[in-house]
Enzyme design. Structure first.
Site, PDB file in Angstrom:
ATOM      1  N   GLU A 237       5.682   6.134  -9.365  1.00  0.00           N
ATOM      2  CA  GLU A 237       4.274   5.754  -9.195  1.00  0.00           C
ATOM      3  C   GLU A 237       3.599   6.685  -8.197  1.00  0.00           C
ATOM      4  O   GLU A 237       2.458   7.110  -8.377  1.00  0.00           O
ATOM      5  CB  GLU A 237       4.168   4.307  -8.698  1.00  0.00           C
ATOM      6  CG  GLU A 237       4.654   3.275  -9.700  1.00  0.00           C
ATOM      7  CD  GLU A 237       4.375   1.846  -9.249  1.00  0.00           C
ATOM      8  OE1 GLU A 237       3.414   1.628  -8.493  1.00  0.00           O
ATOM      9  OE2 GLU A 237       5.118   0.937  -9.668  1.00  0.00           O
TER      10      GLU A 237
ATOM     11  N   ASN B 218      -6.062   2.011 -12.698  1.00  0.00           N
ATOM     12  CA  ASN B 218      -5.086   1.037 -12.204  1.00  0.00           C
ATOM     13  C   ASN B 218      -3.689   1.597 -12.427  1.00  0.00           C
ATOM     14  O   ASN B 218      -3.456   2.386 -13.345  1.00  0.00           O
ATOM     15  CB  ASN B 218      -5.233  -0.284 -12.962  1.00  0.00           C
ATOM     16  CG  ASN B 218      -4.291  -1.356 -12.436  1.00  0.00           C
ATOM     17  OD1 ASN B 218      -4.098  -1.491 -11.214  1.00  0.00           O
ATOM     18  ND2 ASN B 218      -3.679  -2.116 -13.327  1.00  0.00           N
TER      19      ASN B 218
ATOM     20  N   ARG C 120      -5.534  -8.876  -8.492  1.00  0.00           N
ATOM     21  CA  ARG C 120      -6.553  -9.833  -8.912  1.00  0.00           C
ATOM     22  C   ARG C 120      -6.998  -9.509 -10.327  1.00  0.00           C
ATOM     23  O   ARG C 120      -7.111  -8.339 -10.693  1.00  0.00           O
ATOM     24  CB  ARG C 120      -7.795  -9.735  -8.003  1.00  0.00           C
ATOM     25  CG  ARG C 120      -7.504 -10.078  -6.593  1.00  0.00           C
ATOM     26  CD  ARG C 120      -8.339 -11.133  -5.973  1.00  0.00           C
ATOM     27  NE  ARG C 120      -9.442 -11.675  -6.683  1.00  0.00           N
ATOM     28  CZ  ARG C 120      -9.658 -12.989  -6.802  1.00  0.00           C
ATOM     29  NH1 ARG C 120      -8.795 -13.852  -6.307  1.00  0.00           N
ATOM     30  NH2 ARG C 120     -10.735 -13.430  -7.423  1.00  0.00           N
TER      31      ARG C 120
ATOM     32  N   GLY D 194       0.788  -1.229   0.000  1.00  0.00           N
ATOM     33  CA  GLY D 194       0.000   0.000   0.000  1.00  0.00           C
ATOM     34  C   GLY D 194       0.820   1.279   0.000  1.00  0.00           C
ATOM     35  O   GLY D 194       0.365   2.306   0.500  1.00  0.00           O
TER      36      GLY D 194
ATOM     37  N   THR E 182     -10.212  -1.817 -18.391  1.00  0.00           N
ATOM     38  CA  THR E 182     -11.203  -2.382 -19.302  1.00  0.00           C
ATOM     39  C   THR E 182     -11.109  -3.907 -19.179  1.00  0.00           C
ATOM     40  O   THR E 182     -10.310  -4.422 -18.387  1.00  0.00           O
ATOM     41  CB  THR E 182     -10.928  -1.964 -20.767  1.00  0.00           C
ATOM     42  OG1 THR E 182      -9.661  -2.512 -21.140  1.00  0.00           O
ATOM     43  CG2 THR E 182     -10.918  -0.454 -20.932  1.00  0.00           C
TER      44      THR E 182
ATOM     45  N   SER F 235       2.728   3.144 -15.487  1.00  0.00           N
ATOM     46  CA  SER F 235       1.587   3.662 -16.249  1.00  0.00           C
ATOM     47  C   SER F 235       0.341   3.681 -15.376  1.00  0.00           C
ATOM     48  O   SER F 235       0.119   2.764 -14.579  1.00  0.00           O
ATOM     49  CB  SER F 235       1.276   2.747 -17.445  1.00  0.00           C
ATOM     50  OG  SER F 235       2.395   2.547 -18.267  1.00  0.00           O
TER      51      SER F 235
ATOM     52  N   ARG G  63     -14.192 -16.872  -9.257  1.00  0.00           N
ATOM     53  CA  ARG G  63     -13.982 -15.445  -9.501  1.00  0.00           C
ATOM     54  C   ARG G  63     -15.297 -14.665  -9.545  1.00  0.00           C
ATOM     55  O   ARG G  63     -15.406 -13.567  -9.025  1.00  0.00           O
ATOM     56  CB  ARG G  63     -13.276 -15.296 -10.852  1.00  0.00           C
ATOM     57  CG  ARG G  63     -12.047 -14.481 -10.794  1.00  0.00           C
ATOM     58  CD  ARG G  63     -11.322 -14.469 -12.129  1.00  0.00           C
ATOM     59  NE  ARG G  63     -10.057 -15.143 -12.035  1.00  0.00           N
ATOM     60  CZ  ARG G  63      -9.013 -14.701 -11.332  1.00  0.00           C
ATOM     61  NH1 ARG G  63      -9.087 -13.586 -10.661  1.00  0.00           N
ATOM     62  NH2 ARG G  63      -7.906 -15.382 -11.282  1.00  0.00           N
TER      63      ARG G  63
ATOM     64  N   HIS H 232       0.261   0.307 -13.118  1.00  0.00           N
ATOM     65  CA  HIS H 232       1.005  -0.881 -13.545  1.00  0.00           C
ATOM     66  C   HIS H 232       2.482  -0.519 -13.677  1.00  0.00           C
ATOM     67  O   HIS H 232       2.812   0.515 -14.270  1.00  0.00           O
ATOM     68  CB  HIS H 232       0.453  -1.408 -14.875  1.00  0.00           C
ATOM     69  CG  HIS H 232       1.116  -2.685 -15.290  1.00  0.00           C
ATOM     70  ND1 HIS H 232       0.796  -3.901 -14.723  1.00  0.00           N
ATOM     71  CD2 HIS H 232       2.104  -2.925 -16.170  1.00  0.00           C
ATOM     72  CE1 HIS H 232       1.565  -4.838 -15.255  1.00  0.00           C
ATOM     73  NE2 HIS H 232       2.370  -4.271 -16.136  1.00  0.00           N
TER      74      HIS H 232
ATOM     75  N   ASP I   3      -4.601  -5.292 -18.175  1.00  0.00           N
ATOM     76  CA  ASP I   3      -3.513  -4.303 -18.308  1.00  0.00           C
ATOM     77  C   ASP I   3      -3.532  -3.642 -19.687  1.00  0.00           C
ATOM     78  O   ASP I   3      -2.515  -3.096 -20.140  1.00  0.00           O
ATOM     79  CB  ASP I   3      -2.125  -4.939 -18.079  1.00  0.00           C
ATOM     80  CG  ASP I   3      -1.947  -5.456 -16.653  1.00  0.00           C
ATOM     81  OD1 ASP I   3      -2.600  -4.918 -15.747  1.00  0.00           O
ATOM     82  OD2 ASP I   3      -1.157  -6.399 -16.473  1.00  0.00           O
TER      83      ASP I   3
HETATM   84  C1  GAR Z   1       3.115  -1.334  -7.508  1.00  0.00           C
HETATM   85  O1  GAR Z   1       4.410  -1.387  -8.070  1.00  0.00           O
HETATM   86  C2  GAR Z   1       2.069  -1.420  -8.602  1.00  0.00           C
HETATM   87  O2  GAR Z   1       2.448  -0.785  -9.783  1.00  0.00           O
HETATM   88  C3  GAR Z   1       1.981  -2.908  -8.781  1.00  0.00           C
HETATM   89  O3  GAR Z   1       2.037  -3.442  -7.494  1.00  0.00           O
HETATM   90  C4  GAR Z   1       2.833  -2.584  -6.685  1.00  0.00           C
HETATM   91  C5  GAR Z   1       2.040  -2.264  -5.430  1.00  0.00           C
HETATM   92  O4  GAR Z   1       2.828  -1.539  -4.539  1.00  0.00           O
HETATM   93  N1  GAR Z   1       0.762  -3.276  -9.459  1.00  0.00           N
HETATM   94  C6  GAR Z   1       0.688  -4.276 -10.320  1.00  0.00           C
HETATM   95  O5  GAR Z   1       1.632  -4.984 -10.597  1.00  0.00           O
HETATM   96  C7  GAR Z   1      -0.682  -4.472 -10.934  1.00  0.00           C
HETATM   97  N2  GAR Z   1      -0.611  -5.347 -12.057  1.00  0.00           N
HETATM   98  P1  GAR Z   1       2.176  -0.848  -3.272  1.00  0.00           P
HETATM   99  O6  GAR Z   1       1.282  -1.909  -2.610  1.00  0.00           O
HETATM  100  O7  GAR Z   1       3.354  -0.498  -2.408  1.00  0.00           O
HETATM  101  O8  GAR Z   1       1.399   0.333  -3.731  1.00  0.00           O
END
Ligand code: GAR
Length: 222
Positions: A178, A111, A95, A17, A145, A140, A69, A113, A149
């Site tokens: 990010e 989202n 997920r 998080g 959608t 990104s 799911r 990524h 990704d």
């Molecule tokens: C982040 O690097 C995010 O971009 C990635 O998970 C990490 C979460 O970090 N998300 C994905 O890979 C989604 N496909 P955080 O829990 O420290 O924010």
């Protein structure tokens, strides 16, 4: 800004998080959103502690207690909708979402990524960048959608790949970016500057974006 004019948001997480933390801190500054709840799909994740510390309501909906799911996503939708968000923020929510879920929130889910999409969808992006000997990597923000990704990208931040990088060092530098671009994209959405149209195209300040907003490695963001 009073809470009536703040965008109601629900954040979904699966782990640390740190993006959530960046969004919370931006909200404590002047990001005009109200985080109504943070929902995790696993118990004991640090992100839920971060939310609690900030006084934000938390909920855990473990996917392990559902047979498939569809039933999980159905329950998740019910939980999310009880908070009536206008935007759903996936912040490290690991997920795959069902088409029914994605359609239910069409145009209202962002989202993050850890790659320069469309390159490196899926997992282990940092190692794959190193293996391919790419010189540029990054993160990104995209609308979600049904295409995993693959939704339209709003904004990207690039980092240079250094010769002595490993997956951990690269991940750490990407994560720093990010933490800047996610609050920024959420701000654009909250200020009604950003949307996704019915054709699945990003609209920014009333115009279709032909390509994402890109911050080069040396650019300051925000
Ligand atoms: C982040 O690097 C995010 O971009 C990635 O998970 C990490 C979460 O970090 N998300 C994905 O890979 C989604 N496909 P955080 O829990 O420290 O924010």
């Amino acid at each position: 800004m009073n809470s009536a004019s703040k965008l109601p948001v629900v954040v979904l997480i699966s782990g640390n998080g740190s993006n959530l933390q960046a969004i919370i801190e931006a909200t404590e500054e002047n990001l005009p959103i109200e985080i109504r709840a943070v929902i995790g799909n696993l118990p004991d994740i640090i992100g839920l502690q971060r939310a609690k510390l900030a006084g934000i309501e938390t909920a855990i909906l473990s996917h392990k207690t559902f047979p498939d799911r569809e039933s999980y996503d159905h329950a998740l939708m019910k939980l999310i909708d009880s908070y009536a968000p206008d935007l759903l923020v996936l912040a490290g929510f690991m997920r795959i979402l069902t088409p029914g879920f994605v359609r239910h929130y069409a145009g209202r889910v962002l989202n993050i990524h850890p790659s320069l999409l469309p390159k490196y969808t899926g997992l282990n992006t940092h190692q794959r960048v190193l293996d391919a000997q790419d010189r540029l990597h990054g993160a990104s923000i995209h609308f979600v959608t049904e295409d995993l990704d693959g939704g339209p990208v709003v904004v990207q931040a690039q980092v240079r790949v250094e010769t002595d990088d490993n997956a951990e060092s690269l991940a750490a530098r990407v994560l720093q970016k990010e933490h800047l671009i996610y609050p920024l994209a959420i701000r654009w959405f909250a200020e009604k500057r950003l949307s996704m149209d019915e054709k699945g195209k990003v609209v920014m300040d009333g115009k279709r974006l032909e390509k994402p907003v890109v911050f080069a490695p040396q650019d300051s963001i925000g």
